[in-house]
Structure formats: C-alpha cells, structure tokens
Design an enzyme around this catalytic site. Structure first.
Site, PDB file in Angstrom:
ATOM      1  N   GLU A   7      -3.511   5.549   1.729  1.00 57.68           N
ATOM      2  CA  GLU A   7      -4.131   4.225   1.296  1.00 57.68           C
ATOM      3  C   GLU A   7      -2.997   3.498   0.259  1.00 57.68           C
ATOM      4  O   GLU A   7      -2.440   4.397  -0.401  1.00 57.68           O
ATOM      5  CB  GLU A   7      -5.612   4.186   0.692  1.00 57.68           C
ATOM      6  CG  GLU A   7      -5.931   5.245  -0.277  1.00 57.68           C
ATOM      7  CD  GLU A   7      -4.889   5.442  -1.380  1.00 57.68           C
ATOM      8  OE1 GLU A   7      -4.875   4.324  -1.927  1.00 57.68           O
ATOM      9  OE2 GLU A   7      -4.559   6.504  -1.898  1.00 57.68           O
ATOM     10  N   GLU A  10      -1.751   7.455  -1.501  1.00 61.28           N
ATOM     11  CA  GLU A  10      -0.900   7.067  -0.243  1.00 61.28           C
ATOM     12  C   GLU A  10      -1.133   8.019   0.945  1.00 61.28           C
ATOM     13  O   GLU A  10      -0.833   7.908   1.922  1.00 61.28           O
ATOM     14  CB  GLU A  10       0.564   7.239  -0.655  1.00 61.28           C
ATOM     15  CG  GLU A  10       1.009   6.124  -1.580  1.00 61.28           C
ATOM     16  CD  GLU A  10       2.482   6.350  -2.026  1.00 61.28           C
ATOM     17  OE1 GLU A  10       3.164   6.938  -1.265  1.00 61.28           O
ATOM     18  OE2 GLU A  10       3.037   5.381  -2.755  1.00 61.28           O
TER      19      GLU A  10
END
Lengths: 333, 333
Positions: free
Chosen positions: B156, B299
């Site tokens: 994310e 991430e």
C-alpha cells in the site's frame, strides 16, 4: 599464508565506505531509517567488502570426534560419513538452501573416520595440527576470495561437535558447562546432563588458558572447527563477509576473534539457534542475528537461508531511486 | 465475484496436505524438527496451496485520505502521487525487493488525488463504495490466481494511512487509540499525540459497530485498505497465500478475517514492524511474524523481503534427500 601473516592483514573496516552507504540510503525514496536493520546490513556489507555484488560460497567442513564415544549425540558416528556423501550428492538441507540462494557449496573432509582424541580424556589434537588446520582454512578462504567470493559461510558436520563447541565456548566466554550445553541434534534431559559432565571432565583434564586461543582450540576443538576458524580469519583478511550459521560455526568464529579481534568486524550473524550457548557466543562477538526461526540443524543451513537478506540489502543500496531522481518531496531533509 | 460469494468459498485448510508435508519433512536427512519454523512454513504453505511451486505477485494499492488534512503524516499528500510514479518507474523499495524475490508487481490506483472523507469529521466513504472496493480487490486476486500466482502480497501507499489503520484497529481489536498509534513515517511525540486525538475524534463522530466489519471499513477505512481486504479474501478463496507486510496491510487483513474468519488460515505474517498496533493485529490474527528487522516502510516491502523464506521452505520439502534415499542412519525413527 601463515596464521601470523593472516592475522597481521586483518584491519579495521572501511568507515568511510560505511558512511557513504548510509548517506546514500538516506537519499532513497523512503523515510529515513525506515528499512531498519536492512539498512544496517547494507552499510555493514559495504564497509566489509567495498562492493555491491555478492558472490557467496558455503564451505562445509566435516570431521569426527573422539568424544562421540561418550554417547553425547543422538546419532552414531557413522552418520558423519553418510552425511558427507549426502552433501556430495546434493541432498542435504544446506545443499538445497545454498542452491536456492545461488551460493556455491564446497565440502571439505578434514577428518571423517579419523576421530580426534576424546577431550574427556585428553587433548583433541596437537598445537601443530590445530595451526595446520587453521592455515588450511585460511588457504580455502584465500582461494574462494581470489575466485570472486565476497561472502563465506562456515558450515559443519561432525557427530559430537556440539559437545566440542560447548567445551570451547565454556573456556573462551567463559561460562559454566550448564550454560552452553543444549540438546544438539535431539538429546533428552539425561543426554544433556551427560554432555555437561563430559564438558566438565574435558575442562578438568585439559589444562587450558583462555588467553591462548590456539592452545584451547588444540586441546578441545574438533578438526572442522579449527578449519572453519581459519576460514573466518581468511575471510576477514580478504575483506569478505563471514556469514555465521549456528552454535558450532559461531564458536569457530569466536576462536577466530580471540586470535584476531578485528576479525569480528567482518562477521554477520545469520540466525540464533535454540542451543543455549549460541546467544552467549553471539553476544561475545557483538553480533545481533538476522533470523530467529528455531533452526538447529547446522551444516551452514541457517546462513544459506539468510543470504537473500544480504542480497536484498545491497540491491536497496544499488537500485532504489533517490528523492531527487524520482522527483519525490523529501520531508525529512 | 461478489463479496458474499467469495466469503462462501473460503474453506478450512487441507489438514491432510499439511499432515503429508509434515510426514515428508520427518523423512528428510535431518534431526526431526531441526529446521524449526521453516518446517512449519513449508507445511502451512502446502496446506494453503496444495502446491510446491510459488509464483508470487505484490499488489500495491494507492489512495489518498481526507484525514491527511489533520497533519497526521510527516509527508505532504502530494507524495502519494509522486510515489505512484516511482512504483511505476521501478525505483521504490518494494520494486527493488520484488525484483530480487522474483515476484511480479502490480500497482493499482484506487483514489490518488481523490481523498476519502476526513474520518475525524465523518465517514470515509459509503458502505456501497467500500463493498465495491472489496470486490475490486477480490477481482484482482482472482485474475492473479487464474494467472498462476500462489502468493499474493498486499502492499500500500497513501499519505495518512497509518492513521486510518489505527482507527480501524482500535475498533476491531478493540484497543485504545494510544495502543495502536505510532510514528508512521516519522512523527515526533507531538505528531503521535495529534494522531491519537484524531483517532479518538474519528471513533466519536462515526457510530460504528465492530460486529459490522463492512460498516467499520466504510466509516474509517481508506480505499486502498478496502481494496486490499478484498485481495486477501480473494487469495483465501483461491487457495493462495496472503503474505502480510506491515501494520496497514495486516489491518486490511484483519478486516478480511472479520468478514470471513477462515481467511486467516491463508495468511502468513512476513514481519513485525515497530508500529505498536502491528503486534496487536498479528496476535488477533493468530500469526507469528517470520522477520523482526525494524522495517516500517510499508508498500509490501517487508513481505517481498520474506518471500525467499517461503521459497526455501518449499524447496526443503520438494528437494531434500530422505534418510532412505540417501542411506543415512535415522536415529530418530
């Protein structure tokens, strides 16, 4: 190269290379230090090797131990030779994990079927033999470094060698035998008690001085441990990483660090095993393990498993975009 | 596939496949259980996927958050869009680590430049929008599984999304805001206090019921979290591993587990971050992380870093010799 020449070659790490790596990591598109110990790892490898690529070799040294006669292992001594064949056939755990990690594997027989003296009754070997094995390990490291290896993994096989490592650790740390004797490949409580007693007898019968690590190694060490101590010294002299596996490999590294304290700077601890002596040895070396997955197989298996972490750390350093190159606003500047 | 159809598809794991894997691991040339948690990992992956190969895909979902207006991040909101370009250019940490791990990388924009409602003042989105995003994530998982992926990594990007995850975790665990709010990308003490206050206001202004996870997600969730909750459900329905990254990815997985409790069986926790809420969320999911390296980037980076451990675990299961095949004496039999 002789032991003395090798020790003289071992210098402090390149602090400038480490500082350059840390500054470069701070320019990458991520909050400062947000990759935590992966950043420490990248900076440490840069300081040791000065390079951003990592060719790795696992060296499994195998030997037999007179102390196996004291029933200190769950496995019979013949298993050392059987496992040597398994390493050569590529079927052992370390073979599989080295292949996965893209590392070369070398197997070195330093005394299978030719046990050392039983340390519970006298010395394992002579001082000359210990020195000769150290120099064999140094030679192996030199050949691998010349061939391009930048990470050397000391791996081992030898029925009875957790007992040998326990005796070495008890003297060099120092520590009580109870604090460094564990289940090895699967001893029950009675087996551990027997091992503690054997180590106690080994310390009583062998008159060793912790300020003389070569003498300690000769009296208590197995041949594969002596060879691996040399491998670790040769790695440090050649500016290669010594990526340590479990209790036995780390105890061989402790001997190396007592012979040449600066050698510890070139070591990285791959993992912590449940063997109680392992955490003590890593503490004495000033190392924090990367993995803690209850691995207790040895062979170099845990270090091979951790190799991708080193590769990933260096890839971050080499390949990540910087705030400038990617046009990302740097709030931490 | 709809949310309801997906939830109905999620079944308990294949206990027989897990038992077969454990029996096979006990035949390998090593003391029983000596590869510790690597053996658990191999057995778990076998039980989830029923396969011995691992094709992996990291899916980075990116969105913006109205709550960023409350100064809850060290970085300005524009960074979400800048990082989207960095992901697409291959320069972000997760890109580097996914390449190293041989994983595919997908980047999905679910709302960059189009912030959700500010949760400190009202709901983030409507219930319909949350359900639609869940189904987008389910669709993405379905496409990846159809394409051969057996490990999906929810990653994310979204400035402000640790605040959103903290609010979701506070309701679903439940926990006090202080227990789940951390420094995110680098807040100081005053910033963390502000974040706690924002979460407290979000819980006061949004009337949510933890027994209605879809309602909680709509009121407090970011779009990328909703999408990733769907991705995790789709992984479970498709018998793929959901390899969880940090606090945000794991909180999305917690929402999925509250929608379909059996989905937790398909999750593996890659690492534990220093965000205080992460350990609580992993505990609630019943997961023990593989790595603990102080990673706090998100991430999907920590999950990509852990992927080689999954590959190595399966290689042990598939490729190691057995006592019989290698002719090694099995003392543990």
């Amino acid at each position: 190269m002789t032991l003395a020449e090798t020790i003289a070659l071992i210098e402090p790490l390149d602090a400038a290379a480490e500082a350059r790596a840390r500054a470069e990591l701070d320019r990458k598109t991520k909050p400062r230090r947000s990759l935590g110990r992966l950043e420490d790892l990248a900076a440490r490898v840069a300081a040791i090797t000065g390079e951003s690529s990592l060719s790795a070799a696992v060296v499994v040294a195998a030997g037999d131990h007179g102390v196996a006669a004291e029933s200190v292992s769950a496995y019979p001594q013949e298993v050392t030779r059987q496992m040597l064949a398994n390493f050569e056939g590529g079927g052992a755990a370390v073979c599989v994990l080295a292949r996965e990690a893209g590392a070369a594997l070398r197997v070195v027989d330093v005394g299978v079927g030719r046990p050392t003296g039983n340390i519970a009754a006298g010395p394992a070997m002579t001082r000359d033999e210990a020195e000769s094995l150290l120099e064999q390990g140094i030679g192996e490291a030199g050949a691998l470094v010349s061939g391009g290896s930048r990470v050397l993994v000391p791996g081992e096989m030898g029925i009875g060698n957790t007992t040998v490592a326990s005796a070495l650790a008890a003297v060099l740390l120092p520590a009580e035998p109870e604090a460094v004797c564990g289940r090895g490949t699967g001893l029950d409580d009675a087996g551990v008690a027997r091992k503690v007693d054997v180590v106690r007898r080994a310390l009583a019968v062998n008159d060793v001085d912790p300020r003389d690590p070569l003498g300690v190694l000769a009296a208590l060490g197995g041949r594969e441990l002596a060879f691996l101590s040399g491998l670790v010294l040769g790695a440090a002299a050649g500016r290669a990483v010594a990526l340590l596996d479990g209790f036995i490999s780390s105890t061989a590294a402790l001997v190396a660090a007592r012979l040449a304290p600066a050698a510890a700077d070139s070591m990285i601890a791959a993992h912590r095993s449940p063997e109680p002596g392992h955490a003590l040895v890593l503490d004495a070396l000033g190392l924090t393990p990367l993995l803690d997955l209850e691995l207790r197989l040895g062979e170099g298996s845990g270090a091979a498993l951790a190799l991708p972490l080193l590769r990933s750390a260096l890839a971050i350093l080499a390949d990540m975009a910087t705030f400038d190159s990617a046009g990302v606003t740097d709030a931490g500047r």
